[in-house]
Design a protein around this motif. Sequence first.
Motif, PDB file in Angstrom:
ATOM      1  N   ALA A   1       0.798  -1.079   0.009  1.00 43.47           N
ATOM      2  CA  ALA A   1       0.032  -0.202   0.034  1.00 43.47           C
ATOM      3  C   ALA A   1       0.830   1.368  -0.105  1.00 43.47           C
ATOM      4  CB  ALA A   1      -0.801   0.004   1.117  1.00 43.47           C
ATOM      5  N   ALA A   2       2.138   0.925   0.435  1.00 44.19           N
ATOM      6  CA  ALA A   2       2.956   2.345   0.320  1.00 44.19           C
ATOM      7  C   ALA A   2       3.565   2.939  -0.801  1.00 44.19           C
ATOM      8  CB  ALA A   2       4.290   1.909   1.091  1.00 44.19           C
ATOM      9  N   GLU A   3       3.419   4.353  -1.306  1.00 38.48           N
ATOM     10  CA  GLU A   3       3.878   4.860  -2.360  1.00 38.48           C
ATOM     11  C   GLU A   3       5.295   4.629  -2.455  1.00 38.48           C
ATOM     12  OE1 GLU A   3       3.371   9.282  -4.286  1.00 38.48           O
ATOM     13  OE2 GLU A   3       2.869   9.033  -2.278  1.00 38.48           O
ATOM     14  N   GLY A   4       5.828   4.623  -3.605  1.00 37.71           N
ATOM     15  CA  GLY A   4       7.124   4.286  -3.881  1.00 37.71           C
ATOM     16  C   GLY A   4       7.775   2.955  -3.648  1.00 37.71           C
ATOM     17  N   LEU A   5       6.802   1.854  -3.081  1.00 34.36           N
ATOM     18  CA  LEU A   5       7.442   0.788  -2.871  1.00 34.36           C
ATOM     19  C   LEU A   5       6.742  -0.311  -3.798  1.00 34.36           C
ATOM     20  CD1 LEU A   5       7.699   0.590   1.035  1.00 34.36           C
ATOM     21  CD2 LEU A   5       9.344   1.352  -0.744  1.00 34.36           C
ATOM     22  N   ARG A   6       7.452  -1.422  -4.242  1.00 34.50           N
ATOM     23  CA  ARG A   6       6.704  -2.471  -4.622  1.00 34.50           C
ATOM     24  C   ARG A   6       7.015  -3.899  -3.827  1.00 34.50           C
ATOM     25  NH1 ARG A   6       9.733  -1.789  -8.569  1.00 34.50           N
ATOM     26  NH2 ARG A   6      11.058  -3.489  -8.390  1.00 34.50           N
ATOM     27  N   LEU A   7       5.872  -4.451  -3.486  1.00 40.22           N
ATOM     28  CA  LEU A   7       6.063  -5.772  -2.697  1.00 40.22           C
ATOM     29  C   LEU A   7       6.631  -7.024  -3.545  1.00 40.22           C
ATOM     30  CD1 LEU A   7       5.639  -7.440  -0.216  1.00 40.22           C
ATOM     31  CD2 LEU A   7       3.500  -7.870  -0.977  1.00 40.22           C
ATOM     32  N   GLU A   8       7.813  -7.408  -3.592  1.00 38.11           N
ATOM     33  CA  GLU A   8       8.341  -8.368  -4.341  1.00 38.11           C
ATOM     34  C   GLU A   8       8.450  -9.961  -3.788  1.00 38.11           C
ATOM     35  OE1 GLU A   8       9.404  -8.058  -7.377  1.00 38.11           O
ATOM     36  OE2 GLU A   8      10.001  -6.042  -7.615  1.00 38.11           O
ATOM     37  N   GLY A   9       8.473  -9.960  -2.389  1.00 42.12           N
ATOM     38  CA  GLY A   9       8.430 -11.359  -1.876  1.00 42.12           C
ATOM     39  C   GLY A   9       8.765 -11.176  -0.587  1.00 42.12           C
ATOM     40  N   VAL A  10       9.637 -12.521  -0.185  1.00 44.29           N
ATOM     41  CA  VAL A  10      10.096 -12.704   0.933  1.00 44.29           C
ATOM     42  C   VAL A  10      11.481 -13.165   1.131  1.00 44.29           C
ATOM     43  CG1 VAL A  10       7.898 -13.352   2.206  1.00 44.29           C
ATOM     44  CG2 VAL A  10       9.116 -15.002   1.193  1.00 44.29           C
ATOM     45  N   MET A  11      12.158 -12.948   2.181  1.00 39.43           N
ATOM     46  CA  MET A  11      13.472 -13.356   2.426  1.00 39.43           C
ATOM     47  C   MET A  11      13.824 -13.860   3.710  1.00 39.43           C
ATOM     48  SD  MET A  11      16.691 -12.429   4.203  1.00 39.43           S
ATOM     49  CE  MET A  11      17.346 -10.772   4.115  1.00 39.43           C
ATOM     50  N   THR A  12      14.609 -14.865   4.120  1.00 41.08           N
ATOM     51  CA  THR A  12      15.252 -15.360   5.479  1.00 41.08           C
ATOM     52  C   THR A  12      16.659 -15.459   5.284  1.00 41.08           C
ATOM     53  OG1 THR A  12      14.616 -16.538   7.356  1.00 41.08           O
ATOM     54  CG2 THR A  12      14.898 -17.742   5.402  1.00 41.08           C
ATOM     55  N   VAL A  13      17.147 -15.759   6.593  1.00 45.84           N
ATOM     56  CA  VAL A  13      18.591 -16.146   6.790  1.00 45.84           C
ATOM     57  C   VAL A  13      18.574 -17.486   7.664  1.00 45.84           C
ATOM     58  CG1 VAL A  13      20.683 -15.406   7.726  1.00 45.84           C
ATOM     59  CG2 VAL A  13      19.752 -13.591   6.795  1.00 45.84           C
ATOM     60  N   ALA A  14      19.179 -18.335   7.276  1.00 45.22           N
ATOM     61  CA  ALA A  14      18.926 -19.673   8.114  1.00 45.22           C
ATOM     62  C   ALA A  14      19.446 -19.325   9.489  1.00 45.22           C
ATOM     63  CB  ALA A  14      20.011 -20.550   7.563  1.00 45.22           C
ATOM     64  N   PRO A  15      18.559 -19.830  10.495  1.00 44.09           N
ATOM     65  CA  PRO A  15      18.667 -19.066  11.754  1.00 44.09           C
ATOM     66  C   PRO A  15      19.563 -19.829  12.618  1.00 44.09           C
ATOM     67  CG  PRO A  15      16.688 -20.757  11.558  1.00 44.09           C
ATOM     68  CD  PRO A  15      17.113 -20.396  10.081  1.00 44.09           C
ATOM     69  N   LEU A  16      20.263 -19.235  13.475  1.00 44.79           N
ATOM     70  CA  LEU A  16      21.123 -19.912  14.418  1.00 44.79           C
ATOM     71  C   LEU A  16      20.700 -20.639  15.756  1.00 44.79           C
ATOM     72  CD1 LEU A  16      24.232 -17.297  14.002  1.00 44.79           C
ATOM     73  CD2 LEU A  16      23.885 -19.271  12.881  1.00 44.79           C
ATOM     74  N   THR A  17      19.470 -20.264  16.215  1.00 39.74           N
ATOM     75  CA  THR A  17      18.716 -20.548  17.323  1.00 39.74           C
ATOM     76  C   THR A  17      17.276 -20.985  16.886  1.00 39.74           C
ATOM     77  OG1 THR A  17      18.173 -18.204  17.908  1.00 39.74           O
ATOM     78  CG2 THR A  17      20.307 -19.118  18.815  1.00 39.74           C
ATOM     79  N   GLY A  18      16.669 -21.305  17.865  1.00 41.69           N
ATOM     80  CA  GLY A  18      15.232 -21.943  17.558  1.00 41.69           C
ATOM     81  C   GLY A  18      15.007 -23.182  16.832  1.00 41.69           C
ATOM     82  N   PRO A  19      13.960 -23.386  16.528  1.00 39.80           N
ATOM     83  CA  PRO A  19      13.386 -24.960  16.158  1.00 39.80           C
ATOM     84  C   PRO A  19      14.080 -25.297  14.866  1.00 39.80           C
ATOM     85  CG  PRO A  19      11.453 -23.386  15.797  1.00 39.80           C
ATOM     86  CD  PRO A  19      12.651 -22.680  16.503  1.00 39.80           C
ATOM     87  N   TYR A  20      14.433 -24.252  14.245  1.00 45.36           N
ATOM     88  CA  TYR A  20      15.300 -24.533  12.712  1.00 45.36           C
ATOM     89  C   TYR A  20      16.718 -24.404  12.610  1.00 45.36           C
ATOM     90  CZ  TYR A  20      10.593 -24.214  11.154  1.00 45.36           C
ATOM     91  OH  TYR A  20       8.979 -24.525  10.902  1.00 45.36           O
ATOM     92  N   ALA A  21      17.289 -24.230  14.039  1.00 45.62           N
ATOM     93  CA  ALA A  21      18.700 -24.201  14.016  1.00 45.62           C
ATOM     94  C   ALA A  21      19.608 -25.367  13.403  1.00 45.62           C
ATOM     95  CB  ALA A  21      19.150 -23.899  15.602  1.00 45.62           C
ATOM     96  N   GLY A  22      20.257 -25.206  12.615  1.00 45.21           N
ATOM     97  CA  GLY A  22      21.110 -26.464  12.017  1.00 45.21           C
ATOM     98  C   GLY A  22      20.238 -26.982  11.091  1.00 45.21           C
ATOM     99  N   SER A  23      19.303 -26.684  10.714  1.00 43.67           N
ATOM    100  CA  SER A  23      18.020 -27.346   9.463  1.00 43.67           C
ATOM    101  C   SER A  23      17.936 -26.170   8.586  1.00 43.67           C
ATOM    102  CB  SER A  23      17.001 -27.966  10.166  1.00 43.67           C
ATOM    103  OG  SER A  23      17.478 -28.821  11.353  1.00 43.67           O
ATOM    104  N   PRO A  24      18.595 -25.688   7.853  1.00 42.60           N
ATOM    105  CA  PRO A  24      18.352 -24.495   6.905  1.00 42.60           C
ATOM    106  C   PRO A  24      17.234 -25.050   6.065  1.00 42.60           C
ATOM    107  CG  PRO A  24      20.461 -25.360   6.443  1.00 42.60           C
ATOM    108  CD  PRO A  24      20.098 -25.898   7.644  1.00 42.60           C
ATOM    109  N   GLY A  25      17.377 -26.317   5.341  1.00 42.76           N
ATOM    110  CA  GLY A  25      16.376 -26.833   4.466  1.00 42.76           C
ATOM    111  C   GLY A  25      14.827 -26.609   4.958  1.00 42.76           C
ATOM    112  N   GLN A  26      14.655 -26.846   6.178  1.00 37.40           N
ATOM    113  CA  GLN A  26      13.365 -26.812   6.877  1.00 37.40           C
ATOM    114  C   GLN A  26      12.981 -25.419   7.198  1.00 37.40           C
ATOM    115  OE1 GLN A  26      12.943 -29.178  10.555  1.00 37.40           O
ATOM    116  NE2 GLN A  26      14.300 -30.674   9.984  1.00 37.40           N
TER     117      GLN A  26
END
Length: 239
Positions: free
Chosen positions: A159-184
């Motif tokens: 909804a913001a002027e001047g911006l275009r929503l392209e998608g999503v990004m992540t960095v493989a987490p170092l902690t939490g339930p997916y730590a050590g499991s980047p594929g998940q």
Amino acid sequence: MSARKAELAENLARVEERIESACVAAGRKREDVTLVVVTKTYPASDVRLLAELGVRHVAENRDQDAAPKAAACADAELKWHFVGQLQTNKARSVAGYADFVHSVDRPKLVTALSAAAVRNGRELGCLVQVAFDVESGDVGARGGAAPDAVSALADAVAAAEGLRLEGVMTVAPLTGPYAGSPGQAFARLREISTRLRAAHPAANMVSAGMSSDLEEAVQAGATHVRVGSAVLGDRPRLG
């Protein structure tokens, strides 16, 4: 060819082979995955060599490094991706050169980027950064919004002027339930992307995977992989 250019060419060829093999294993077309070379800590001369070798997408994570580098390479026909945590007071500078900002993770940043894009007379492609190491509503240690905040943040970007929503990004987490499991983690990002596209069909970028885990990212459906050290070499330690 200079020794450095030859080194970069060899590294690029090796990364290209990895991406190609990952695409074959995942049953995907090679052209469906864009290589974004992360040039942080390396000089503008390396960026120019990469451009000569056919690289079209480069990324930086610190505005104080990116802004002068982008200016020095303004004639190189590159797409600049900003991938690091971004303070609102840097939004104006980033909006002057970045084509894509991968690290949108809070409403205040959406507001700041929108104002800066309008002021610069540009349209910024924005990705919502998702953090899989945080509780509901928090921001991750390396940036990123909690998964349950993605929908509202994406709506704000769209909804913001001047911006275009392209998608999503992540960095493989170092902690939490997916730590050590980047594929998940990447598979979960793909699920979030699928839901997002139900409301925003054009937001089809999925930015995931780096030098150590690009294969898992491609398998999970990443459209953009952010590769630094595998192309440029091990980075010098910053003081």
